[in-house]
Enzyme design. Structure first.
Site, short mmCIF file in Angstrom:
data_model
loop_
_atom_site.label_atom_id
_atom_site.label_comp_id
_atom_site.label_asym_id
_atom_site.label_seq_id
_atom_site.Cartn_x
_atom_site.Cartn_y
_atom_site.Cartn_z
N LEU A 196 -16.71 -6.38 -26.15
CA LEU A 196 -15.68 -6.10 -27.14
C LEU A 196 -15.76 -4.67 -27.65
CD1 LEU A 196 -15.86 -9.37 -29.29
CD2 LEU A 196 -14.63 -8.96 -27.15
N CYS A 197 -14.63 -4.13 -28.02
CA CYS A 197 -14.59 -2.79 -28.61
C CYS A 197 -14.84 -2.92 -30.11
CB CYS A 197 -13.23 -2.14 -28.33
SG CYS A 197 -13.20 -0.37 -28.68
#
Length: 447
Positions: free
Chosen positions: A368-369
């Site tokens: 995930l960012c």
């Protein structure tokens, strides 16, 4: 492998102990239930939830034997919120469990699987009136959480012209903190007996059961003895003062698995009570405090204890980098989007084979960012290759049901049966899955 600039990292614990060197030890898992983990990833993708039927059944029979060998009338209610994959639910029903649900969604899921209303325990703090009416008509066991549900059920009773059997949920002090006082009626303050009196005065409901759920991941088996003693006392009061016949008590769930809580440094094998520990406390309290000619049926809503260690998540190393502080970071294709409970547990991370080289402090990051997407902040690992398959466990409880479609699609899930056959029990999500219910107003559509 290309040249990498050497780094020096401080190791903040003893270099040698009776458990071996942290620089050389590796946790290895090349297969699950006899099936190679790399083969599973090759056939079904990564990440991948994997469940072992053999481990599910062994855990179920062990817990059921602990209770049934001590008590004549025991029924397990499979906790849908723990893991509501259809195949998993049906496996527990095949083993003998009824359904325990905490929402109309879970109720509908149980009915769609063919579970009759009479074999559903309907818990939860929010039960829409329409859902309550369906549950009444289908004969479900309804556990009242608050006074508003009493009012709703009385209206339904008038509308249908029936007297509705019900139970109430009770919260209490068992020495466990924080106390789960949000749900049900309090025992110590007299709120629970007041609720029984309110039900009796209305004349439209019939109290037939008592329920309590005192917490989750309970490491003190004696708390269940205290819980059961108080339920039995309330049972006696309901029968003596109001003439009810309490047919059953439901002591909820919350039994711990062999997972490792953060901040707890003893081994789960040392601190987690055995099935016999739990069973002895509960059944002894029933026998000791029973004051009627018959014994009540005993319901348990155990979820985590039964499924957690039978569930795994396979994830693959996609990349690695060196952080400014010198720590090595690995990027995996699974993160907190799939392992919400990583907030509370130190999972086991097992490699698909033995890797050459010494261990060093490393971080495991998800895809995930998001800076919070960390599965392990400081784990000793050898140099891993891109494509290394890591098995994470135990993750059978709550992780699939709490996983989310955020940035990444939710992955597939498989069940390995006792003959080592692999069954796809949940296809991975895709764009069609996500867009299925969306609608774009005409004025926003692209021509």
């Amino acid at each position: 492998m290309s040249y990498q600039k050497p780094t020096i990292n401080k190791v903040d614990f003893a270099m040698m102990s009776k458990y071996g060197s942290p620089l050389k030890s590796q946790k290895i898992r090349s297969e699950i239930a006899g099936v190679d983990v790399r083969e599973l990833v090759q056939n079904y993708g990564s990440p991948l939830f994997v469940f072992s039927q053999q481990e599910i059944e062994e855990k179920y029979h062990r817990l059921h034997e602990a209770f049934s060998s001590r008590y004549p009338d025991v029924v397990f209610g499979w906790s849908y919120k723990t893991n509501y994959l259809n195949a998993i639910c049906n496996l527990y029903h095949k083993l003998g469990s009824i359904a325990e649900v905490v929402s109309e969604f879970e109720y509908q899921k149980a009915r769609a699987l063919g579970i009759e209303g009479k074999d559903i325990i309907f818990n939860g703090p929010y039960k829409p009136k329409e859902a309550l009416k369906v549950a009444v008509e289908e004969g479900a066991k309804i556990h009242i959480d608050h006074l508003f549900e009493i009012n709703d059920l009385e209206e339904i009773a008038r509308e249908l012209g029936v007297k509705i059997p019900v139970a109430i949920r009770v919260n209490m002090d068992t020495g466990i903190y924080p106390q789960w006082s949000r749900f049900g009626f309090n025992y110590e303050s007299g709120e629970a007996i007041d609720a029984i009196e309110r039900i009796h005065s209305g004349g439209l409901l019939e109290l037939t059961g008592l329920h309590s759920h005192i917490g989750t991941f309970m490491l003190d088996a004696s708390a269940y003895g205290k819980e059961t003693a108080k339920l039995m006392d309330l049972k006696h009061q309901a029968e003596e003062r109001f003439g009810y016949r309490i047919e059953y008590i439901d002591i909820g769930g919350g039994f711990a698995s062999k997972n490792r809580l953060k901040g707890v440094y003893q081994s789960p094998d040392v601190i987690v009570p055995t099935p016999d520990d739990y069973a002895q406390q509960i059944t002894e309290a029933i026998y000791t405090h029973n004051k009627s000619d018959t014994l009540p049926r005993l319901y348990l809503e155990t979820g985590r204890h039964l499924i957690d260690e039978a569930g795994y998540l396979l994830t693959t190393v996609q990349a690695y980098k060196r952080f400014p502080d010198g720590m090595k970071g690995y990027i995996l294709d699974a993160g907190v989007n799939l392992l919400y409970t990583a907030t509370w547990y130190n999972f086991n991370f097992e490699l698909d084979r033995r890797y050459e080289g010494l261990n060093e402090p490393s971080m495991l990051n998800g895809p995930l960012c998001m800076n919070i997407d960390i599965l392990s902040e400081n784990i000793m690992l050898p140099p891993l290759d891109r494509g290394t398959v890591i098995t994470i466990g135990p993750v059978g409880a709550y992780n699939y049901t709490q996983s989310m479609q955020f940035i990444r699609y939710r992955p597939a899930a498989v069940l390995i049966d006792k003959e080592r056959n692999v069954h796809l029990i949940k296809e991975p999500d895709d764009l069609e899955t996500i867009n299925y219910k969306e609608r774009i107003p005409d004025y926003l559509k692209r021509s």
